[in-house]
Design a protein around this motif. Structure first.
Motif, mmCIF file in Angstrom:
data_model
loop_
_atom_site.group_PDB
_atom_site.id
_atom_site.type_symbol
_atom_site.label_atom_id
_atom_site.label_comp_id
_atom_site.label_asym_id
_atom_site.label_seq_id
_atom_site.Cartn_x
_atom_site.Cartn_y
_atom_site.Cartn_z
ATOM 1 N N ASP A 188 40.511 43.783 34.303
ATOM 2 C CA ASP A 188 39.380 42.923 35.125
ATOM 3 C C ASP A 188 40.218 41.172 36.050
ATOM 4 O O ASP A 188 40.261 40.293 35.426
ATOM 5 C CB ASP A 188 39.069 41.701 33.590
ATOM 6 C CG ASP A 188 37.379 41.090 33.692
ATOM 7 O OD1 ASP A 188 36.948 40.980 35.397
ATOM 8 O OD2 ASP A 188 37.236 40.814 33.536
ATOM 9 N N ARG A 209 37.900 30.945 33.401
ATOM 10 C CA ARG A 209 36.422 32.200 32.785
ATOM 11 C C ARG A 209 35.567 31.232 33.850
ATOM 12 O O ARG A 209 35.031 31.030 32.975
ATOM 13 C CB ARG A 209 36.740 33.627 32.828
ATOM 14 C CG ARG A 209 35.923 34.606 33.055
ATOM 15 C CD ARG A 209 35.328 35.567 32.322
ATOM 16 N NE ARG A 209 36.530 36.336 32.876
ATOM 17 C CZ ARG A 209 37.295 37.537 31.187
ATOM 18 N NH1 ARG A 209 36.267 36.952 30.721
ATOM 19 N NH2 ARG A 209 37.875 38.039 31.816
ATOM 20 N N LEU A 233 31.462 32.059 34.799
ATOM 21 C CA LEU A 233 30.518 32.604 35.896
ATOM 22 C C LEU A 233 29.168 32.428 35.824
ATOM 23 O O LEU A 233 28.843 31.581 35.104
ATOM 24 C CB LEU A 233 29.637 33.289 33.570
ATOM 25 C CG LEU A 233 28.630 34.779 33.744
ATOM 26 C CD1 LEU A 233 29.339 35.678 33.691
ATOM 27 C CD2 LEU A 233 28.666 34.099 32.269
ATOM 28 N N THR A 239 39.561 32.740 37.450
ATOM 29 C CA THR A 239 38.485 34.109 37.869
ATOM 30 C C THR A 239 37.162 33.630 38.095
ATOM 31 O O THR A 239 36.817 33.071 36.696
ATOM 32 C CB THR A 239 38.608 35.595 37.201
ATOM 33 O OG1 THR A 239 38.842 35.256 35.937
ATOM 34 C CG2 THR A 239 40.111 35.721 37.215
ATOM 35 N N ARG A 249 33.526 35.093 37.742
ATOM 36 C CA ARG A 249 32.637 36.468 37.103
ATOM 37 C C ARG A 249 31.220 36.561 37.220
ATOM 38 O O ARG A 249 30.334 35.409 37.065
ATOM 39 C CB ARG A 249 33.254 36.578 35.721
ATOM 40 C CG ARG A 249 32.731 37.784 34.728
ATOM 41 C CD ARG A 249 33.381 37.604 33.550
ATOM 42 N NE ARG A 249 33.214 38.356 32.674
ATOM 43 C CZ ARG A 249 33.927 39.758 31.907
ATOM 44 N NH1 ARG A 249 35.238 39.207 32.254
ATOM 45 N NH2 ARG A 249 34.086 40.249 30.916
ATOM 46 N N THR A 250 30.694 37.611 37.372
ATOM 47 C CA THR A 250 29.136 38.315 37.277
ATOM 48 C C THR A 250 28.876 38.473 36.034
ATOM 49 O O THR A 250 29.694 38.910 34.871
ATOM 50 C CB THR A 250 29.044 39.360 39.217
ATOM 51 O OG1 THR A 250 29.789 40.306 37.989
ATOM 52 C CG2 THR A 250 29.445 38.690 39.596
ATOM 53 N N TYR A 262 27.269 37.247 44.309
ATOM 54 C CA TYR A 262 27.446 37.172 42.750
ATOM 55 C C TYR A 262 27.055 37.728 41.549
ATOM 56 O O TYR A 262 26.447 37.388 39.988
ATOM 57 C CB TYR A 262 27.408 35.367 42.147
ATOM 58 C CG TYR A 262 28.525 34.579 43.733
ATOM 59 C CD1 TYR A 262 29.991 34.660 43.269
ATOM 60 C CD2 TYR A 262 27.765 33.556 44.596
ATOM 61 C CE1 TYR A 262 30.509 34.311 43.815
ATOM 62 C CE2 TYR A 262 29.055 33.244 45.530
ATOM 63 C CZ TYR A 262 30.205 33.545 45.195
ATOM 64 O OH TYR A 262 31.424 33.134 45.758
ATOM 65 N N ALA A 285 26.042 41.164 39.235
ATOM 66 C CA ALA A 285 27.351 42.407 39.062
ATOM 67 C C ALA A 285 26.429 43.492 39.804
ATOM 68 O O ALA A 285 27.231 44.184 40.011
ATOM 69 C CB ALA A 285 27.040 41.757 37.399
ATOM 70 N N ARG A 303 27.643 48.805 37.796
ATOM 71 C CA ARG A 303 28.200 47.588 38.636
ATOM 72 C C ARG A 303 28.718 47.840 40.247
ATOM 73 O O ARG A 303 29.243 49.096 40.575
ATOM 74 C CB ARG A 303 29.267 47.000 37.821
ATOM 75 C CG ARG A 303 29.565 46.556 36.293
ATOM 76 C CD ARG A 303 30.434 45.666 36.304
ATOM 77 N NE ARG A 303 31.227 44.568 36.369
ATOM 78 C CZ ARG A 303 30.071 43.330 36.492
ATOM 79 N NH1 ARG A 303 29.553 43.482 35.360
ATOM 80 N NH2 ARG A 303 30.535 42.597 37.571
ATOM 81 N N CYS A 355 34.529 42.944 35.888
ATOM 82 C CA CYS A 355 33.229 42.248 35.467
ATOM 83 C C CYS A 355 33.818 41.024 37.180
ATOM 84 O O CYS A 355 32.614 39.866 37.034
ATOM 85 C CB CYS A 355 33.223 41.738 34.133
ATOM 86 S SG CYS A 355 32.880 43.469 33.558
ATOM 87 N N SER A 356 35.602 40.498 36.762
ATOM 88 C CA SER A 356 35.313 39.206 37.774
ATOM 89 C C SER A 356 35.715 40.234 39.072
ATOM 90 O O SER A 356 36.049 40.973 39.343
ATOM 91 C CB SER A 356 36.581 39.080 37.450
ATOM 92 O OG SER A 356 36.704 38.713 35.454
ATOM 93 N N ARG A 391 39.531 36.386 42.314
ATOM 94 C CA ARG A 391 40.917 35.193 41.916
ATOM 95 C C ARG A 391 41.961 34.249 42.177
ATOM 96 O O ARG A 391 41.574 34.616 43.741
ATOM 97 C CB ARG A 391 42.085 36.641 41.220
ATOM 98 C CG ARG A 391 42.637 36.302 40.586
ATOM 99 C CD ARG A 391 44.314 37.896 40.093
ATOM 100 N NE ARG A 391 44.224 38.027 41.141
ATOM 101 C CZ ARG A 391 44.927 38.959 41.349
ATOM 102 N NH1 ARG A 391 45.628 39.783 40.156
ATOM 103 N NH2 ARG A 391 45.915 39.914 42.800
#
Length: 380
Positions: free
Chosen positions: A31, A219, A221, A246, A248-249, A270, A272, A359, A364-365, A368
């Motif tokens: 991830d 993180r 989201l 990071t 994340r979606t 963005y 998922a 996905r 998931c991320s 970075r």
């Protein structure tokens, strides 16, 4: 795992095998978090090799022990996030914290084969009353651990002291808004002050003592209500002493999707998943490896094939004083669970609603950013 990624790994296998067997070295990214494993024991080297071979066929009784594991320290939380079994009210298990004896048994039996462990699942791990002892036992096992938290207890000195005494490789802190109003729109009940105060204390202690771990990882989201803050997130993370950020979606879980739909951001980048007028578009390029290498142990000792089975609909068994991890992992019941997930996933709701299968990205991320020197490389 997406089949394209799986094929790339197979193409690299000769080099991986050489580094593994001859040098005791294994580098991978989970991830978007780089993990370097050095000076591996022969037991871990051979187990990883067996796991790689087993994954070619996904045998229902594998040749290997798991090399990754998710361990649910608690199944209760101090927040009510709407797209989470706890916040959505769909977690049907009795609130509990994993006993120290059970965690130690798990590390004694499976730890000699593990490369990494995630010390979280469907609860807030910093609420565990014996967190310091949990981290000490995990450190003794020589495993690269990751710990994810909502950060509401990071202003507790006992907790930050525990995180410094036996640090996880990564401390993942969930912040989904640059103000209390934005962050608490999803992390219902959250405040930024205890999070940032704790992170600053950890950063100062790391700098003072020259520590590499834990990597302080923010993180973020992305959702509809916080997407407007994206351009300021990196500076927020840097100024608050985080070392890694990071993006994340938002994934779904095996629950009604009404709450999820309202949170989907506008920008496809963005999201998922991809959507049609009928809803989420399902993909057919996914091969599930979790039951063969990456199980989850719930707080009461129940072993499940995948963390998405959060109510243990399809358990492999329950770890106890007289029931070892090996008894469960290599049992007929475990073989039958793997057969179902491998050959008939449509029969299980947590497989039909699997967030990994549909996905668009491998992880998931999706982004970075390294923010500070982080004392060189990620911790092994």
């Amino acid at each position: 795992m997406k089949r394209q990624k799986r094929n790339k790994i197979l193409m690299r296998s000769p080099k991986l095998i050489w580094n593994l067997l001859a040098r005791g070295r294994y580098d991978f990214t989970y991830d978007l978090m780089p993990i370097e494993v050095r000076r591996m024991s022969m037991a871990k080297r051979l187990n990883l090799l067996k796991a790689g071979v087993n994954l070619l066929w996904r045998r229902t009784t594998p040749w290997n022990w798991p090399f990754n594991m998710q361990i649910e320290l608690t199944n209760f939380c101090n927040l009510k996030c709407p797209v989470c079994p706890i916040g959505a009210g769909t977690l049907n298990r009795r609130p509990t914290a994993m006993s120290l004896d059970l965690f130690e048994q798990l590390m004694d039996q499976a730890g000699r084969y593990l490369l990494t462990a995630a010390l979280f699942a469907w609860g807030e791990p910093l609420l565990h009353p014996q967190l310091a002892e949990i981290l000490r036992i995990a450190a003794r096992a020589g495993i690269a651990t990751r710990l994810s938290t909502n950060g509401q207890n990071l202003d507790n000195e006992k907790i930050t002291d525990a995180l410094l005494a036996h640090p996880p490789a990564y401390l993942i802190v969930a912040i989904d808004g640059l103000s209390d109003e934005t962050n608490s729109a999803y992390r219902v009940g959250a405040k930024l002050t205890p999070i940032l105060g704790g992170v600053h204390r950890l950063a100062e202690a790391k700098q003072r003592n020259g520590l590499k771990a834990p990597v302080l990882h923010m993180r973020y989201l992305v959702m509809k209500h916080n997407q407007h803050e994206l351009e300021r997130v990196r500076e927020f993370a840097r100024s608050n002493r985080f070392e890694l950020l990071t993006i994340r979606t938002l994934s779904t879980i095996d629950s009604p999707c009404d709450a999820h739909r309202a949170l989907i951001p506008d920008d496809d980048e963005y999201r998922a998943f991809r959507y049609s007028k009928e809803g989420r578009i399902h993909r057919d390029d996914f091969t599930c490896d979790y039951p063969f290498v990456f199980p989850t142990v719930l707080a009461d000792g129940t072993l499940i094939a995948c963390d998405q089975d959060f109510n243990a609909q399809l358990p492999l068994g329950v770890l106890a004083k007289d029931v070892s991890f090996g008894d469960l992992w290599f049992s007929r019941q475990a073989a039958e669970v793997r057969r179902i997930i491998r050959d008939a996933p449509e029969t299980q709701s947590f497989c039909r609603n699997c967030p990994y299968a549909d996905r668009t990205a491998d992880a998931c991320s999706i982004q970075r950013f390294w923010l500070h020197d982080c004392a060189g490389k990620p911790p092994a």
